[in-house]
Design an enzyme around this catalytic site. Structure first.
Site, PDB file in Angstrom:
ATOM      1  N   ARG A   1     -97.952 -18.444 -22.374  1.00  0.00           N
ATOM      2  CA  ARG A   1     -98.798 -17.290 -22.632  1.00  0.00           C
ATOM      3  C   ARG A   1     -99.883 -17.214 -21.566  1.00  0.00           C
ATOM      4  NH1 ARG A   1    -101.928 -17.030 -28.226  1.00  0.00           N
ATOM      5  NH2 ARG A   1    -103.213 -18.638 -27.259  1.00  0.00           N
TER       6      ARG A   1
ATOM      7  N   HIS B   1    -109.549 -22.706 -33.648  1.00  0.00           N
ATOM      8  CA  HIS B   1    -108.649 -23.383 -32.716  1.00  0.00           C
ATOM      9  C   HIS B   1    -108.725 -24.904 -32.787  1.00  0.00           C
ATOM     10  CE1 HIS B   1    -107.874 -19.362 -31.232  1.00  0.00           C
ATOM     11  NE2 HIS B   1    -106.708 -19.885 -30.909  1.00  0.00           N
TER      12      HIS B   1
ATOM     13  N   ARG C   1    -111.287 -15.402 -38.634  1.00  0.00           N
ATOM     14  CA  ARG C   1    -110.519 -16.647 -38.823  1.00  0.00           C
ATOM     15  C   ARG C   1    -111.383 -17.889 -38.666  1.00  0.00           C
ATOM     16  NH1 ARG C   1    -106.487 -16.650 -33.586  1.00  0.00           N
ATOM     17  NH2 ARG C   1    -106.296 -18.888 -33.901  1.00  0.00           N
TER      18      ARG C   1
ATOM     19  N   GLU D   1    -100.216  -9.201 -32.463  1.00  0.00           N
ATOM     20  CA  GLU D   1    -101.282  -9.873 -33.209  1.00  0.00           C
ATOM     21  C   GLU D   1    -102.462  -8.950 -33.505  1.00  0.00           C
ATOM     22  OE1 GLU D   1    -102.683 -13.315 -31.054  1.00  0.00           O
ATOM     23  OE2 GLU D   1    -102.597 -12.305 -29.131  1.00  0.00           O
TER      24      GLU D   1
ATOM     25  N   ARG E   1    -100.089 -22.645 -24.899  1.00  0.00           N
ATOM     26  CA  ARG E   1    -101.401 -22.016 -24.765  1.00  0.00           C
ATOM     27  C   ARG E   1    -102.028 -22.448 -23.446  1.00  0.00           C
ATOM     28  NH1 ARG E   1    -101.569 -23.000 -30.629  1.00  0.00           N
ATOM     29  NH2 ARG E   1    -102.128 -21.069 -31.688  1.00  0.00           N
TER      30      ARG E   1
ATOM     31  N   ASN F   1    -101.869 -15.645 -36.746  1.00  0.00           N
ATOM     32  CA  ASN F   1    -103.258 -16.085 -36.965  1.00  0.00           C
ATOM     33  C   ASN F   1    -104.213 -14.914 -36.752  1.00  0.00           C
ATOM     34  OD1 ASN F   1    -101.981 -18.543 -37.013  1.00  0.00           O
ATOM     35  ND2 ASN F   1    -102.605 -19.103 -34.950  1.00  0.00           N
ATOM     36  N   ASP F   2    -104.056 -14.264 -35.612  1.00  0.00           N
ATOM     37  CA  ASP F   2    -104.931 -13.123 -35.349  1.00  0.00           C
ATOM     38  C   ASP F   2    -104.527 -11.921 -36.177  1.00  0.00           C
ATOM     39  OD1 ASP F   2    -107.011 -13.852 -33.560  1.00  0.00           O
ATOM     40  OD2 ASP F   2    -105.468 -14.243 -32.061  1.00  0.00           O
TER      41      ASP F   2
ATOM     42  N   CYS G   1     -95.149 -17.203 -33.682  1.00  0.00           N
ATOM     43  CA  CYS G   1     -95.734 -18.452 -33.197  1.00  0.00           C
ATOM     44  C   CYS G   1     -97.096 -18.720 -33.828  1.00  0.00           C
ATOM     45  CB  CYS G   1     -95.839 -18.452 -31.680  1.00  0.00           C
ATOM     46  SG  CYS G   1     -96.858 -17.122 -31.042  1.00  0.00           S
TER      47      CYS G   1
END
Ligand code: PEP
Ligand code: MG
Length: 754
Positions: free
Chosen positions: A502, A359, A634, A600, A466, A623-624, A671
């Protein structure tokens, strides 16, 4: 065996330079294996293997004996990348004799390769004069030793290069992975969590008298603390236990640790580093003792070490001056560490841990700060104040760059600047292909600073806000009203455009300082919706704050993270309806916002239809999804190369989600960071994604690429790549297309390959 393995590795780990590390290895391994010789050969710049340390051969041979790959027994170990174990070495055809080693006495030979990141760094050898067949156990011990030492040697080698060079520092290159593209040229500032003995940056001190006085003051402060603690506990401790406090005080004396540190300060080393060096050495000595009581004293030394270090660092904190073009370097950078540097001075970031999808890297991309992650061999504690170049495109860091390299990177930076200026002109133009296919480009946000940046770059909405970011920057959960104010700011700034908020996605690598979650496997643990469903009070407050904040604007959408089953979605919906109905009953004039789920987790890919049938939109978190599909953390630098967003399995999943979502008539967006990759954006458009949401920095780049292509060209590219079997092939095919349509410069400055 395990004990000696552990203690050798520990001791080597504590060595602060390569010669010391090698000296420890040869003496300790020789002793542990009860043999007559132990030597280390390391690969030199011309790919030969040079004797670097020995216990048992003539010392004059060190640095002189060298073997090419395949030459001699050592060269043979290096070429074959496996052990060579011989009872009668001289009889072997590859045996080569070097008189300076005095080697004729030794007939038995066991050599194992030292391999780091698939590269043979060197060879570890033991020898014996009488014929001795090193048995399987010996061989296994040496292989285990070498595998453990490889990382330490690689690290010490890098440190060694930097230490040895002193004033006329040599240019050194460290490899990591790209965190955020771009070039930064500046001066490094090392940050470390306070009171971390192993993370203290090396600094020289100019005013030795002042440093000695400062050290003395800190020791006195700790003495006072210890005395006060002892007095507080008086009556509750017996005599023996109280004696520990006296032992602590004695350790601080000039005759003990205090004196050793003073000597190092006199040689010009700053107090925090000198202190940490002495403490680590003593801690290791104690940890190595056979006597259990004395081994326990290692804990006392460490405890005392941290107490003093806290004072030494605390007093230094407030006066931290950041240079222009600060390159922030740390073992594990966090969002709050970035926050401490004034934005105008922060030029680049380098993190030893983490990878391109951690992140902190996502934050760096959003802020447009060139970043290298996972530079695992970087001797970061030795880098404070050094000139550094961060190549965020290639994921490479250079310390003490030479004139030529500097010139090369200055040219790239210049090209970048021109490119950014050129892209500014696109702000008010629509994102559409040459044949007028419209593709909305939205942004991902978290910080308030993102809002301005996003609007400046022509974002048409927010695909992912986020909400955990404002939670991360506090020291307790924000109240419902505090949240409402924060959310309102976002919604107002973008109105009438949509803002997708989110719900709290903590866990994994996003830990709230005030709500720690300790797990062995956090990415497979209590994360995202799992946490908030278990804490409806947190979830309800957040939903209420969001809905209240949208009153009169009606541009809110709510997005649920980490959904892995229909029942999780149903439970979340029940809570959302409850919050909404409560607000209506309380008299608020609000509307129920559209609801979406993030796709995800692989389970959600296979249930995309069922999920889509129950919501208003889907948004893919690539990403996930990539991490879970490929079973690649990750955040783990070791497997960063295997984190391949263009893996054919990922592409197939992405295609399936969009077509399954569309069968239910819902909008499907993405996203994850992939959406901000200009090449990937072409594929996603061709797959039929309705919205791409990305960091504001990349938005103009994506727009310029979409505006340079036809939809039919994009579809043909997709058709092509879906037949490929490897991520590298996909990347190469996309790069070819970018070159063919003349926009490759947007992704990578041409100068980079000059
Ligand atoms: C994702 O997983 O792709 C995503 C957008 O969420 P985050 O990166 O915050 O986990
Ligand atoms: Mg995610």
């Amino acid at each position: 065996m395990l004990n000696s393995l552990r203690s050798i590795v520990q001791e080597v780990n504590a060595a602060r330079d390569l010669p010391k590390a090698l000296a420890i290895i040869v003496t300790r391994v020789k002793r542990a294996m009860q043999t007559q010789v132990c030597s280390v050969y390391l690969r030199g710049p011309s790919n030969d293997y040079v004797l670097m340390a020995t216990d048992g051969l003539q010392q004059q041979a060190v640095g002189r004996v060298r073997m090419m790959l395949g030459q001699g027994l050592v060269g043979r170990v290096a070429t074959r990348e496996e052990p060579v174990n011989l009872e009668d070495a001289e009889a072997h055809p590859a045996y080569q004799y070097f008189p300076e080693t005095g080697e004729e006495h030794f007939s038995s030979f066991l050599g194992v390769p030292i391999i780091h990141h698939r590269q043979v760094l060197g060879v570890l050898v033991v020898q014996q004069s009488e014929r001795r067949r090193f048995d399987e156990g010996d061989e296994a011990f040496l292989v285990t030793m070498s595998a453990q030492l490889a990382g330490v040697i690689a690290h010490a080698e890098a440190t060694g290069t930097m230490v040895a060079v002193g004033a006329a520092a040599a240019q050194t290159r460290f490899v990591g992975v790209s965190g955020a593209p771009g070039i930064a040229i500046g001066e490094s500032v090392v940050v470390a969590p306070l009171a971390d003995l192993k993370g203290v940056p090396y600094q020289r001190c100019e005013d030795i008298d002042a440093e000695l006085a400062f050290f003395k003051r800190c020791l006195n402060a700790v003495r006072d603390d210890i005395k006060a603690l002892g007095e507080q506990l008086e009556g509750r401790l017996n005599r023996e236990e109280r004696a520990l406090f006296d032992a602590y005080l004695a350790m601080l004396d000039d005759a003990a640790l205090g004196g050793e540190v003073t000597n190092r300060i006199r040689e010009g080393t700053c107090a925090p580093y000198a202190w940490s060096e002495v403490i680590l050495e003593h801690e290791n000595n104690f940890a190595d003792m056979d006597d259990a009581y004395l081994r326990e004293r290692a804990t006392d030394v460490r405890d005392l070490g941290r107490r003093v270090l806290a004072y030494l660092q605390e007093s230094n904190q407030s006066c931290k001056i950041y240079p222009e073009n600060t390159i922030l370097i740390g073992d594990e950078l966090t969002a709050s560490m970035l926050g401490e540097v004034p934005e105008s001075k922060l030029a680049g970031l380098v993190s030893v841990q983490g990878s391109g999808n951690s992140h902190v890297a996502i934050l760096a991309r959003a802020m447009g700060i060139p970043t290298v992650m996972g530079a695992i061999d970087l001797p970061y504690t030795r880098m404070d104040g050094r000139p550094v170049i961060v190549d965020g495109y290639k994921g490479v860091v250079y310390s003490d760059p030479g004139k030529q390299l500097r010139k090369h990177y200055q040219a790239i930076a210049k090209e970048e600047l021109e490119l950014v200026k050129g892209l500014e002109a696109l702000k008010d133009l629509p994102c559409e292909t040459l044949d007028h296919y419209r593709l909305p480009l939205w942004v991902n946000t978290g910080l308030m600073a993102d809002v301005v940046r996003s609007l400046e770059r022509g974002a048409e909405g927010v695909g992912l806000y986020r909400t955990e970011v404002p939670f991360l920057l506090r020291d307790r959960f924000p109240s419902e009203e505090e949240q409402r104010v924060i959310y309102r700011e976002q919604l107002e700034a973008f109105a009438p455009h949509t803002v997708t908020m989110r719900t709290l996605d903590i866990g994994g690598d996003k830990a709230l300082p005030y709500f720690p979650i300790q797990e062995d496997n956090p990415f497979l643990g209590w994360r995202g919706i799992r946490v908030t469903l278990d804490h409806p009070e947190i979830f309800l407050a957040q939903i209420r704050a969001m809905i209240k904040a949208s009153s009169g604007l009606d541009n809110l959408r709510i997005l649920l993270p980490m959904i892995s089953s229909v029942s999780e979605l149903e439970q979340s919906k029940a809570l959302i309806y409850r919050a909404y109905n409560e607000l209506l009953e309380e008299g608020y004039e609000v509307n129920l916002p559209p609801l979406g789920v993030m796709i995800e987790v692989p389970a959600a890919v296979y249930q995309a239809r069922e999920l889509a049938a129950r919501v208003d939109f889907l948004s893919v978190g690539s990403n996930d999804l990539t991490q879970y599909l490929l079973a690649v953390d990750r955040n783990n630098a070791r497997v960063a190369d295997q984190y391949q967003a263009f893996h054919p399995a990922v592409l197939r999943a992405l295609q399936q989600v969009v077509s399954d979502g569309h069968t239910q008539g819902v909008s499907v967006g993405i996203c994850g960071e992939l959406a901000g990759d200009p090449g990937a954006a072409i594929l996603l458009m061709a797959m039929g994604y309705d919205v791409l949401s990305m960091n504001a920095t990349n938005l103009p780049k994506v727009k310029s690429v979409i505006r340079a292509i036809n939809l039919a060209q994009a579809e043909a590219l997709l058709e092509d790549v879906m037949h490929l079997v490897e991520a590298e092939q996909v990347r190469a095919r996309i790069d070819q297309m970018l070159q063919d349509i003349g926009v490759n410069r947007v992704v990578r400055p041409l100068e980079l390959d000059a």
